[in-house]
Design a protein around this motif. Structure first.
Motif, mmCIF file in Angstrom:
data_model
loop_
_atom_site.group_PDB
_atom_site.id
_atom_site.type_symbol
_atom_site.label_atom_id
_atom_site.label_comp_id
_atom_site.label_asym_id
_atom_site.label_seq_id
_atom_site.Cartn_x
_atom_site.Cartn_y
_atom_site.Cartn_z
ATOM 1 N N ASP B 659 0.948 -1.240 0.015
ATOM 2 C CA ASP B 659 -0.066 -0.072 -0.043
ATOM 3 C C ASP B 659 0.879 1.162 0.016
ATOM 4 O O ASP B 659 2.082 1.127 -0.149
ATOM 5 N N ASN B 660 0.130 2.332 0.111
ATOM 6 C CA ASN B 660 1.116 3.615 -0.088
ATOM 7 C C ASN B 660 2.044 3.876 1.121
ATOM 8 O O ASN B 660 3.045 4.345 1.082
ATOM 9 N N VAL B 661 1.674 3.239 2.274
ATOM 10 C CA VAL B 661 2.653 3.360 3.500
ATOM 11 C C VAL B 661 3.864 2.760 3.342
ATOM 12 O O VAL B 661 4.812 2.984 3.217
ATOM 13 N N ALA B 662 3.718 1.313 2.635
ATOM 14 C CA ALA B 662 4.660 0.528 2.347
ATOM 15 C C ALA B 662 5.518 1.068 1.198
ATOM 16 O O ALA B 662 6.817 0.874 1.221
ATOM 17 N N GLN B 663 5.030 1.446 0.211
ATOM 18 C CA GLN B 663 5.642 2.278 -0.697
ATOM 19 C C GLN B 663 6.350 3.402 -0.530
ATOM 20 O O GLN B 663 7.565 3.523 -0.914
ATOM 21 N N ALA B 664 5.908 4.124 0.710
ATOM 22 C CA ALA B 664 6.610 5.334 1.038
ATOM 23 C C ALA B 664 8.050 4.789 1.806
ATOM 24 O O ALA B 664 9.001 5.610 1.587
ATOM 25 N N GLN B 665 7.914 3.718 2.307
ATOM 26 C CA GLN B 665 9.034 3.160 3.298
ATOM 27 C C GLN B 665 9.950 2.402 2.283
ATOM 28 O O GLN B 665 10.845 1.777 2.885
ATOM 29 N N TRP B 673 7.752 -9.181 -0.780
ATOM 30 C CA TRP B 673 6.740 -8.122 -0.548
ATOM 31 C C TRP B 673 6.698 -7.897 1.303
ATOM 32 O O TRP B 673 6.825 -9.029 1.914
ATOM 33 N N PRO B 674 6.102 -6.710 1.843
ATOM 34 C CA PRO B 674 5.861 -6.778 3.202
ATOM 35 C C PRO B 674 4.517 -7.610 3.116
ATOM 36 O O PRO B 674 4.019 -7.801 2.303
ATOM 37 N N SER B 675 4.460 -8.198 4.397
ATOM 38 C CA SER B 675 3.065 -8.938 4.477
ATOM 39 C C SER B 675 2.547 -8.873 6.118
ATOM 40 O O SER B 675 3.151 -8.372 6.848
ATOM 41 N N HIS B 676 1.234 -8.914 5.978
ATOM 42 C CA HIS B 676 0.465 -8.811 7.152
ATOM 43 C C HIS B 676 0.395 -10.196 7.793
ATOM 44 O O HIS B 676 0.228 -11.281 6.922
ATOM 45 N N ALA B 677 0.404 -10.356 8.964
ATOM 46 C CA ALA B 677 0.579 -11.671 9.669
ATOM 47 C C ALA B 677 -1.083 -12.035 10.257
ATOM 48 O O ALA B 677 -1.921 -11.056 10.814
ATOM 49 N N TRP B 678 -1.743 -12.882 9.807
ATOM 50 C CA TRP B 678 -3.051 -13.420 10.331
ATOM 51 C C TRP B 678 -3.033 -14.846 10.997
ATOM 52 O O TRP B 678 -2.205 -15.663 10.606
ATOM 53 N N VAL B 692 -10.940 -17.004 17.549
ATOM 54 C CA VAL B 692 -10.160 -16.131 17.772
ATOM 55 C C VAL B 692 -9.398 -15.794 16.686
ATOM 56 O O VAL B 692 -8.916 -16.769 15.772
ATOM 57 N N VAL B 693 -9.425 -14.391 16.206
ATOM 58 C CA VAL B 693 -8.587 -13.892 15.145
ATOM 59 C C VAL B 693 -7.672 -12.994 15.607
ATOM 60 O O VAL B 693 -7.727 -12.292 16.515
ATOM 61 N N ALA B 694 -6.525 -12.953 14.906
ATOM 62 C CA ALA B 694 -5.187 -12.121 15.405
ATOM 63 C C ALA B 694 -4.714 -11.646 13.976
ATOM 64 O O ALA B 694 -4.706 -12.438 13.056
ATOM 65 N N PHE B 695 -4.359 -10.315 14.025
ATOM 66 C CA PHE B 695 -3.998 -9.795 12.807
ATOM 67 C C PHE B 695 -2.827 -8.591 13.177
ATOM 68 O O PHE B 695 -3.110 -8.095 14.140
ATOM 69 N N ALA B 696 -1.933 -8.722 12.392
ATOM 70 C CA ALA B 696 -0.617 -7.649 12.496
ATOM 71 C C ALA B 696 -0.327 -7.148 11.379
ATOM 72 O O ALA B 696 0.079 -7.745 10.469
ATOM 73 N N TYR B 697 -0.543 -5.750 11.415
ATOM 74 C CA TYR B 697 -0.248 -5.108 10.145
ATOM 75 C C TYR B 697 1.279 -4.975 9.866
ATOM 76 O O TYR B 697 2.126 -4.667 10.797
ATOM 77 N N ASN B 698 1.698 -5.565 8.778
ATOM 78 C CA ASN B 698 3.534 -5.625 8.480
ATOM 79 C C ASN B 698 4.036 -6.482 9.404
ATOM 80 O O ASN B 698 4.907 -6.325 9.695
ATOM 81 N N GLY B 699 3.095 -7.530 9.779
ATOM 82 C CA GLY B 699 3.711 -8.278 11.122
ATOM 83 C C GLY B 699 4.748 -9.512 10.471
ATOM 84 O O GLY B 699 5.408 -10.059 11.146
#
Lengths: 374, 729
Positions: B659-665, B673-678, B692-699
């Motif tokens: 996304d734009n945040v990752a692109q900026a960095q 690729w950077p990835s989200h952890a689920w 239970v669900v867990a999610f970590a942005y760019n985790g």
């Protein structure tokens, strides 16, 4: 002989006065309803009624006395009044920040009300003597000092509004006596100059109080940031009058009066209270009656057997008309707030008594018009 | 005294002088009468209105807002009294000296500067300071209020102690104009722990002013819900202010009611399904994990994260934690502009409840949809073996006639998994396997599921539309289709799009709650329960009320005491009774398609998911835990199940994104690729009571980053269950 005088007694004038006083007492009763202080400890209505009867007696007595007697007593009246006013300034109780009252056992007596009568009588006598010599400024100046001799004490009380009435009385009589126009314009120009210079000094010295100046300023140039209190009562007067409509909210039912939003509604603002509860019709009745009284005084001046009587009549007409118009002007926000009451209606014993004596003087003049012809 | 005098009495004065007097009198009287007529006859109405305004006063007596509890009766939001010292400028003494005395004495008592001298500069400076913020002197504040509304009070000092309030109230006898105002303040005992669910209050917005004023609420004084359930259930929490219209005299004394008085109606209380203890454990697990990884990498790598727990059989949300969050107690009195600005400008969006209002690529957790579809549609059979190497060369073509280009599609595991069956495709989360299932592959999977059929199954598992949870601003996620792509991207759907959609990448977007719901649906044998936060709605005496939530076609909703049959959907929210959204094995939700060469056309038929298909998906998720190569083998089996003895099932996801945040960095590097952890899991496997669900942005990797969070929440849940069971004995 004496009986014939009474044949010419002007019952129309007395009738108009009586109706006004009755309206006044009635409205005072409505205005103070609910105020324990004003209905029990100092019962205004009872007092006003007492003064009305005293006033009626004084009126009839004054009418019965030949008015020319006062002409002969001019000097005594003048000096006596000065003594009273001077005494008031020295020992008079400081009330509401001004030494206006004499507190007797029963009531307060306000001598400045009677100073107005004395001013009329003294000035009428003076101008009657010098009416044919007014082209000579000497008499004008003399009359000015004569007037100031009395007025200065009232001004020092300090009582600006009564002082203005005294000056106006003097000026109207001076005008009727024949002050040449040319002189008037000269004095006028000089007067404006003097006021422009002296006014700030008077304020500085304390002769004119700051609150009086502020009242005038509020009227001339309303300050947009003014505290609400400065314009409060005049605004409430307008609300009271305006909300009255054609027939008013009904006697004893005006919310502005009964719930006390209108201040001093029994004295300075009794006209607003009347217009609020009795409407345009009631207010017009008051105006017409006052106008009739003034007309009757002016008529008396025309039929007066001598210049003195004529000038006294003009003086009384001025006294009633000027106070009434200024009071109405204040109530209707046509001019700045002053302390002038509405003759015959407003609460105030001294004022009522003085005004009724003044009418007595006019009656005395009216009564004696034909008698002299006989 | 002779008759001669009489003869010239009237003539001795020049007649014109008298005429001047007459003229002046007539002029003056005319002016007075004209003015009187104008006021009394022409302008009567406006003056009468002012007279009415003088004598009537509207008195609004504030009601108390409903209290919010968790399922165990722990208070999450309540009302406390705060004392403010206020001055009403119009009631101050008339005399300046008296006013100054009041200010001086008040200043001595409270320590607020008097503000003298009152200069233009000091007034200008005071204009910039919002009420309740210390700084300006009394004189400045009163001056400003006096020019605005002299009969309205201005807050001189806010939130003073009760002792100070009493002292000032006593002394105010001698301080005309000064008084103490009691302001109800919302208090959140759990603060930021539940801020994303509870929300906060704010001033009545101008757009809704009439609505609230009809309930006798006062703009600028009363507060209304701005976020969370405070906003969603504002209607029932609010209550109704009392209102009386009384006649007053000049002193403000009330004389009589002019209209029938209305008493305040207290708001209804809200009992949530949240278990604050589990919420606390979930928060600790989430923040602990985020901090661990951020500390490990020495930078803010995981910028936001979510965990949520639900009872799959009832739909009750037991915990919902969104990170980062905010402190709603700081918004209790006024919303401090610097704080709000800081929250709003934070790119991590702390004001957003990331569990329901934000959407992310779900990654491999989305494979549950692909797997369900593939098995139900007969794309694959259970006995079939599938080659799962580390990468696969596939043809990307944009139309049936397009010969296309070869493109390499990689697996998250570069080594691949060799030859595996369908269940192990799920357990190992083999990308290559799911590429084949979704898009077809040569003779091995001759006809893939295809994007349209995949969409049908994803929707059946809760993706692609709002779940209807009682929170404002729920996102609906996205299930792409060829039509969607043509409209939004201006491009044809390609076979490659199908491949990556099959593993939850590309255009697919989902909220963490949708991911949780998909697992909960599978866990509950295909019955999807309505996720809800409401356990009960009670009146001020604590009696449970019957309440229905009616959602209308245009999106607005009402809460009523009976079900509204004109609504699009209506369900009972209080007292709590589980509501089923649908049962995929019973309700024919799946539109039929006939497919040829990866291009499908719809038929008029609707079908269900076979119960045995759901069971196989469950088995696949179970295998992810129990199989030695399963993605959750270590995190859940070894670290949790072995100790607890409770069977778990789950699915991980590692969702690549750019996304734009990752692109900026400058993180978007091909192949890395950077990835989200689920991770999503449910237990006990044979009779599930929690998902239970867990999610970590760019985790990063799902199992190792999101897995521990799920594990800790699960552990806390079963520990709490044991404690409760012991207490109930």
């Amino acid at each position: 002989m004496r009986a014939t005088y009474w044949r010419y007694f002007d019952f129309w004038l007395l009738g108009a006065v009586t109706i006004l006083v009755i309206i006044g007492v009635t409205m005072i009763r409505s205005a103070i309803a609910g105020n324990i202080e004003l209905t029990t400890t100092t019962p205004l209505v009872t007092r006003q009624i007492i003064f009305a009867f005293i006033g009626l007696a004084a009126l009839l007595f004054t009418a019965s006395v030949d008015y020319r007697l006062w002409s002969a007593l001019s000097a005594q009246l003048y000096i006596g009044m000065i003594i009273v006013l001077a005494a008031l300034n020295i020992i008079g109780g400081a009330l509401f920040g001004s030494a206006r009252w004499f507190q007797t056992a029963l009531v307060f007596i306000q001598p400045s009300e009677f100073a107005k009568l004395v001013m009329i009588l003294v000035m009428a006598a003076y101008f009657a003597r010098h009416a044919r010599e007014m082209t000579n400024p000497r008499w004008t100046f003399l009359s000015f000092f004569l007037m100031m001799g009395l007025t200065i004490f009232v001004l020092l009380q300090p009582n600006l509004s009564t002082s203005i009435v005294l000056v106006v009385l003097w000026f109207v009589l001076l005008w009727m006596a024949g002050l040449p126009l040319k002189h008037l314009l000269t004095y006028g120009a000089a007067g404006i100059l003097v006021i422009a210079v002296s006014f700030p000094i008077l304020v500085q010295v304390g002769v004119i109080q700051e609150y009086q100046l502020r009242r005038i300023l509020t009227f001339v140039a309303p300050d947009p940031n003014a505290r609400y209190g400065d314009t409060y009562n005049i605004e409430q007067a307008l609300v009271s009058i305006g909300s009255g409509g054609w027939f008013g909210e009904g006697y004893g039912h005006g919310s502005q009066v009964q719930l006390r939003f209108l201040k001093v509604r029994w004295s300075d603002f009794i006209f607003s209270a009347t217009a609020h509860e009795l409407g345009f019709i009631g207010a017009m009745l008051v105006i017409v009656l006052i106008a009739f009284i003034v007309y009757r005084c002016l008529w008396a001046a025309r039929i007066s057997p001598d210049p003195y009587g004529a000038l006294v009549s003009y003086g009384v007409a001025t006294l009633i008309a000027f106070q009434a118009l200024v009071n109405l002007g204040v109530n209707l926000k046509l001019m700045p707030a002053t302390g002038l009451t509405l003759p015959f209606l407003s609460y105030g014993g001294s004022s009522l008594l003085a005004n009724m004596i003044a009418i007595g003087l006019v009656e005395s003049i009216i009564m004696r018009r034909k008698a002299l012809e006989m | 005294m002779s008759t001669k005098d009489t003869s010239f009495a009237s003539t001795q004065f020049e007649p014109w002088r008298a005429l001047v007097i007459y003229a002046l009198l007539i002029l003056a009287i005319t002016a007075v009468v004209a003015r009187l007529f104008t006021l009394q006859v022409l302008e009567k109405d406006s003056w009468l209105a002012q007279a009415e305004e003088n004598r009537t006063r509207e008195i609004i007596s504030p009601t108390s807002r409903g209290i919010i509890y968790d399922r165990n009766g722990t208070i999450l939001a309540s009302n406390v009294a705060a004392y403010n010292i206020v001055i009403t400028p119009a009631y101050l003494p008339n005399d300046q000296a008296d006013i100054q005395r009041v200010y001086r004495e008040l200043s001595a008592q409270t320590g607020i500067p008097t503000g003298f001298p009152l200069t233009d500069a000091s007034i200008e400076a005071a204009k910039l300071v919002s009420p309740c913020i210390p700084g300006p002197g009394i004189a400045q504040m009163v001056y400003l209020q006096n020019t605005n509304a002299p009969y309205k009070s201005v807050k001189i000092q806010c939130n003073v102690s009760e002792k100070m309030a009493l002292t000032v109230r006593q002394k105010a006898m001698n301080w005309p104009g000064v008084s103490v105002e009691i302001e109800p303040i919302r208090n959140y005992p759990t603060g930021s722990l539940t801020a994303d669910v509870i929300g906060f209050l704010g001033p009545i917005p101008a757009s809704l002013q009439t609505f609230y004023e009809d309930l006798n609420f006062v703009s600028g004084r009363d507060k209304v819900g701005y976020a969370g359930v405070e906003s969603y259930f504002d209607e029932i929490l609010l209550g109704r202010n009392g209102r009386r219209v009384v006649e007053v005299d000049v002193a403000g004394q009330e004389l009589r009611n002019l209209q029938p008085p209305a008493d305040p109606v207290p708001g209804e209380n809200l009992v949530l399904t949240i278990d604050t203890r589990l919420q606390k454990a979930a928060e600790a697990a989430l923040i602990g994990e985020v901090n661990y990884w951020n500390g490990y990498f020495g930078k803010v790598r995981i910028s936001s994260a979510v965990t949520a727990a639900i009872n799959p059989k009832t739909g009750e949300i037991l915990a919902m934690v969104s990170y980062p969050t905010y402190e709603n107690n700081r918004m209790a009195r006024v919303i401090p502009s610097y704080y709000y600005k800081q929250l709003e400008e934070d790119p991590r969006k702390p004001l957003l409840n990331h569990a329901v209002s934000d959407e992310y690529p779900p990654g491999s957790v989305f494979k549950l949809s692909t797997a369900t579809g593939a098995l139900n549609e007969g794309v694959v059979s259970l006995s079939q073996v599938i080659q799962a190497p580390g990468e696969l060369k596939l043809t990307e073509s944009f139309s049936p006639n397009d010969p296309g280009n070869e493109r390499t599609f990689v697996d998250w595991n570069p080594a691949g998994f060799g030859t595996i069956d369908f269940l192990r495709c799920i357990a190992y989360s083999s990308n290559v396997c799911f590429y084949k299932l979704g898009g077809g592959y040569k003779d091995e999977i001759p006809e893939g599921l295809g994007i349209l059929r995949l969409g049908e199954y994803a929707r059946a598992l809760s993706y692609g539309r709002q779940t209807g949870i009682e929170l404002p601003g729920e996102a609906s996620g996205l299930i792409p289709s060829p039509q969607w792509k043509r409209i939004n991207r201006g491009e044809n759907w390609s076979t490659g799009d199908t491949y990556i959609a099959s593993v939850g990448q590309g255009y697919v977007l989902a909220t963490p709650l949708q991911v949780l719901m998909s697992a909960a649906t599978v866990a509950n044998n295909g019955k999807q329960m309505q996720p809800t936060l409401v356990h009960a709605i009670t009146d001020s005496d604590g009696k449970t009320l019957e309440r229905w939530l009616n959602v209308f076609a245009d999106g607005h909703y009402t809460i009523s005491s009976t079900s509204d049959l004109t609504a699009l959907s209506t369900r009972q929210i209080s007292p709590f009774s589980p509501t089923m959204r649908w049962d995929v094995t019973v309700d024919p939700l799946i539109a039929g398609y006939t497919c040829e060469n990866s291009y499908c056309t719809p038929t008029d038929t609707q079908k269900t998911v076979r119960p045995d298909v759901i069971q196989k998906i469950q088995e696949g998720m179970r295998l992810a835990v129990t199989d030695s190569r399963g993605t959750l083998q270590r995190e859940i089996y070894q670290l949790l199940e072995v100790n607890l003895g409770i069977p778990f099932a789950g699915k991980t996801g590692t969702a690549e994104y750019c996304d734009n945040v990752a692109q900026a960095q400058n993180l978007c590097q091909f192949g890395a690729w950077p990835s989200h952890a689920w991770t999503v899991a449910f237990a006990p496997y044979n009779d599930p009571e929690i998902a239970v669900v867990a999610f970590a942005y760019n985790g990063g990797e799902g199992a190792s980053v999101a897995g521990p969070i799920v594990r800790k929440v699960m552990a806390a849940y079963f520990e709490l269950r044991a404690i409760d069971a012991q207490q109930n004995k």
